[in-house]
Design a protein around this motif. Structure first.
Motif, PDB file in Angstrom:
ATOM      1  N   GLU A  26       1.074  -1.461  -0.128  1.00 36.73           N
ATOM      2  CA  GLU A  26      -0.180   0.063  -0.222  1.00 36.73           C
ATOM      3  C   GLU A  26       0.416   1.303  -0.241  1.00 36.73           C
ATOM      4  OE1 GLU A  26      -3.665   2.458   0.392  1.00 36.73           O
ATOM      5  OE2 GLU A  26      -3.196   0.510  -0.093  1.00 36.73           O
ATOM      6  N   ILE A  27       1.860   1.298   0.528  1.00 35.83           N
ATOM      7  CA  ILE A  27       3.335   2.658   0.820  1.00 35.83           C
ATOM      8  C   ILE A  27       3.168   2.465  -0.738  1.00 35.83           C
ATOM      9  CG2 ILE A  27       5.528   3.484   1.689  1.00 35.83           C
ATOM     10  CD1 ILE A  27       4.355   1.481   4.367  1.00 35.83           C
ATOM     11  N   PHE A  28       3.670   1.417  -1.270  1.00 33.92           N
ATOM     12  CA  PHE A  28       4.682   2.055  -2.431  1.00 33.92           C
ATOM     13  C   PHE A  28       3.364   1.927  -3.776  1.00 33.92           C
ATOM     14  CE2 PHE A  28       7.637  -0.401  -0.810  1.00 33.92           C
ATOM     15  CZ  PHE A  28       8.752  -0.153  -1.351  1.00 33.92           C
ATOM     16  N   GLU A  29       1.862   2.016  -3.594  1.00 37.69           N
ATOM     17  CA  GLU A  29       1.224   1.606  -4.661  1.00 37.69           C
ATOM     18  C   GLU A  29       0.863   3.785  -4.298  1.00 37.69           C
ATOM     19  OE1 GLU A  29      -3.015   1.030  -4.475  1.00 37.69           O
ATOM     20  OE2 GLU A  29      -2.406  -0.475  -4.534  1.00 37.69           O
ATOM     21  N   SER A  87       3.357   5.633  -5.683  1.00 39.37           N
ATOM     22  CA  SER A  87       3.888   5.306  -6.962  1.00 39.37           C
ATOM     23  C   SER A  87       2.169   6.581  -7.594  1.00 39.37           C
ATOM     24  CB  SER A  87       3.115   4.514  -7.772  1.00 39.37           C
ATOM     25  OG  SER A  87       2.157   3.469  -7.386  1.00 39.37           O
ATOM     26  N   LEU A  88       1.832   6.866  -6.647  1.00 38.81           N
ATOM     27  CA  LEU A  88       0.629   8.155  -7.785  1.00 38.81           C
ATOM     28  C   LEU A  88       1.584   9.194  -6.867  1.00 38.81           C
ATOM     29  CD1 LEU A  88      -2.668   6.564  -5.699  1.00 38.81           C
ATOM     30  CD2 LEU A  88      -2.307   6.288  -8.341  1.00 38.81           C
ATOM     31  N   MET A  89       2.345   9.319  -6.314  1.00 42.37           N
ATOM     32  CA  MET A  89       3.355  10.705  -6.449  1.00 42.37           C
ATOM     33  C   MET A  89       4.229  10.514  -7.124  1.00 42.37           C
ATOM     34  SD  MET A  89       2.814  11.694  -2.385  1.00 42.37           S
ATOM     35  CE  MET A  89       3.862   9.793  -1.589  1.00 42.37           C
ATOM     36  N   GLY A  90       4.055   9.168  -8.183  1.00 43.45           N
ATOM     37  CA  GLY A  90       4.973   9.278  -9.345  1.00 43.45           C
ATOM     38  C   GLY A  90       6.505   9.043  -8.324  1.00 43.45           C
ATOM     39  N   TYR A  91       6.886   7.883  -7.826  1.00 50.71           N
ATOM     40  CA  TYR A  91       7.863   7.510  -7.044  1.00 50.71           C
ATOM     41  C   TYR A  91       7.769   5.803  -8.170  1.00 50.71           C
ATOM     42  CZ  TYR A  91      11.185   4.907  -3.618  1.00 50.71           C
ATOM     43  OH  TYR A  91      12.365   5.155  -3.250  1.00 50.71           O
ATOM     44  N   VAL A  92       9.091   5.656  -8.628  1.00 48.75           N
ATOM     45  CA  VAL A  92       9.118   4.747  -9.497  1.00 48.75           C
ATOM     46  C   VAL A  92      10.599   4.054  -9.369  1.00 48.75           C
ATOM     47  CG1 VAL A  92       9.633   4.153 -12.135  1.00 48.75           C
ATOM     48  CG2 VAL A  92       8.418   6.064 -11.400  1.00 48.75           C
ATOM     49  N   THR A 135      12.330   0.151  -8.648  1.00 49.40           N
ATOM     50  CA  THR A 135      12.427  -1.663  -8.656  1.00 49.40           C
ATOM     51  C   THR A 135      11.914  -2.722  -7.570  1.00 49.40           C
ATOM     52  OG1 THR A 135      14.074  -2.155  -9.456  1.00 49.40           O
ATOM     53  CG2 THR A 135      12.567  -2.053 -11.255  1.00 49.40           C
ATOM     54  N   SER A 136      12.419  -1.421  -6.666  1.00 48.85           N
ATOM     55  CA  SER A 136      12.902  -1.923  -5.417  1.00 48.85           C
ATOM     56  C   SER A 136      12.066  -1.786  -4.569  1.00 48.85           C
ATOM     57  CB  SER A 136      13.828  -1.215  -4.101  1.00 48.85           C
ATOM     58  OG  SER A 136      13.768  -1.710  -3.017  1.00 48.85           O
ATOM     59  N   ASP A 137      11.744  -3.349  -3.064  1.00 50.57           N
ATOM     60  CA  ASP A 137      10.880  -3.246  -2.093  1.00 50.57           C
ATOM     61  C   ASP A 137      11.355  -3.411  -1.239  1.00 50.57           C
ATOM     62  OD1 ASP A 137      12.370  -5.700  -2.013  1.00 50.57           O
ATOM     63  OD2 ASP A 137      10.379  -6.937  -1.912  1.00 50.57           O
ATOM     64  N   LYS A 138      12.507  -2.380  -0.650  1.00 46.66           N
ATOM     65  CA  LYS A 138      12.604  -2.034   0.391  1.00 46.66           C
ATOM     66  C   LYS A 138      12.266  -0.406   0.664  1.00 46.66           C
ATOM     67  CE  LYS A 138      16.440  -4.994   0.526  1.00 46.66           C
ATOM     68  NZ  LYS A 138      16.072  -6.062   0.709  1.00 46.66           N
ATOM     69  N   LEU A 139      11.917  -0.408   1.978  1.00 48.71           N
ATOM     70  CA  LEU A 139      10.992   0.856   2.235  1.00 48.71           C
ATOM     71  C   LEU A 139      12.503   1.707   2.879  1.00 48.71           C
ATOM     72  CD1 LEU A 139       7.938  -0.329   4.553  1.00 48.71           C
ATOM     73  CD2 LEU A 139       8.400   1.096   2.815  1.00 48.71           C
ATOM     74  N   THR A 140      13.529   2.454   2.054  1.00 46.07           N
ATOM     75  CA  THR A 140      14.251   2.830   2.068  1.00 46.07           C
ATOM     76  C   THR A 140      13.813   4.007   0.671  1.00 46.07           C
ATOM     77  OG1 THR A 140      16.270   2.288   3.160  1.00 46.07           O
ATOM     78  CG2 THR A 140      16.910   3.507   1.528  1.00 46.07           C
ATOM     79  N   PHE A 141      14.111   5.168   0.796  1.00 43.19           N
ATOM     80  CA  PHE A 141      13.711   5.934  -0.496  1.00 43.19           C
ATOM     81  C   PHE A 141      14.921   7.300  -0.734  1.00 43.19           C
ATOM     82  CE2 PHE A 141       9.894   5.143   2.334  1.00 43.19           C
ATOM     83  CZ  PHE A 141       9.604   4.030   1.656  1.00 43.19           C
ATOM     84  N   GLN A 142      15.099   7.110  -1.783  1.00 43.55           N
ATOM     85  CA  GLN A 142      15.225   7.860  -2.308  1.00 43.55           C
ATOM     86  C   GLN A 142      14.854   9.329  -3.546  1.00 43.55           C
ATOM     87  OE1 GLN A 142      19.084   7.436  -2.349  1.00 43.55           O
ATOM     88  NE2 GLN A 142      18.311   5.992  -1.201  1.00 43.55           N
TER      89      GLN A 142
END
Length: 122
Positions: free
Chosen positions: A95-98, A101-106, A108-115
């Motif tokens: 749900e977090i990644f979904e 993605s709506l905010m433009g985050y792309v 392929t990682s499934d880790k909760l570390t954001f760049q």
């Protein structure tokens, strides 16, 4: 650590996230900055004991400045102002990644570390 949720020049890529958090029920918990003295933290951990109540809830009891303090999940939610009726108790990673993605985050990682570079320029 406390979050400062301001939209400053040069951070345009994060404005949608700031808007999301400002509208979220976790805003208070992220932005409140109370003074907490190390001596009180030490007293808490030196005297803290945990027990499981009959209803399965865990309760922590500690003595701070001679006063008994009881900590429960409900008290934490109340003090962080998370205690409303239909609040979110957990948010699955999918749900977090979904939502990201709506905010433009792309990514392929499934880790909760954001760049920052994984967000689209818009």
């Amino acid at each position: 650590m406390v979050a400062y949720l301001k939209k400053t020049e040069g951070s345009e890529g994060f404005h949608q996230i700031v808007d999301f958090i400002n509208a979220s029920h976790i805003r208070y918990a992220l932005t409140e900055n109370p003074t907490i003295y190390v001596s009180l933290i030490n007293q808490f951990w030196q005297t803290a004991t945990a027990r499981t109540l009959d209803n399965g809830e865990i309760q922590i009891t500690a003595t701070i400045d001679g006063k008994v303090k009881i900590v429960t999940k409900a008290s934490v939610r109340r003090h962080l102002q998370l205690a409303y009726y239909d609040g979110i108790s957990s948010l699955p990673t999918t749900e977090i990644f979904e939502q990201l993605s709506l905010m433009g985050y792309v990514t392929t990682s499934d880790k909760l570390t954001f760049q920052k570079g994984h967000f689209s320029p818009q």
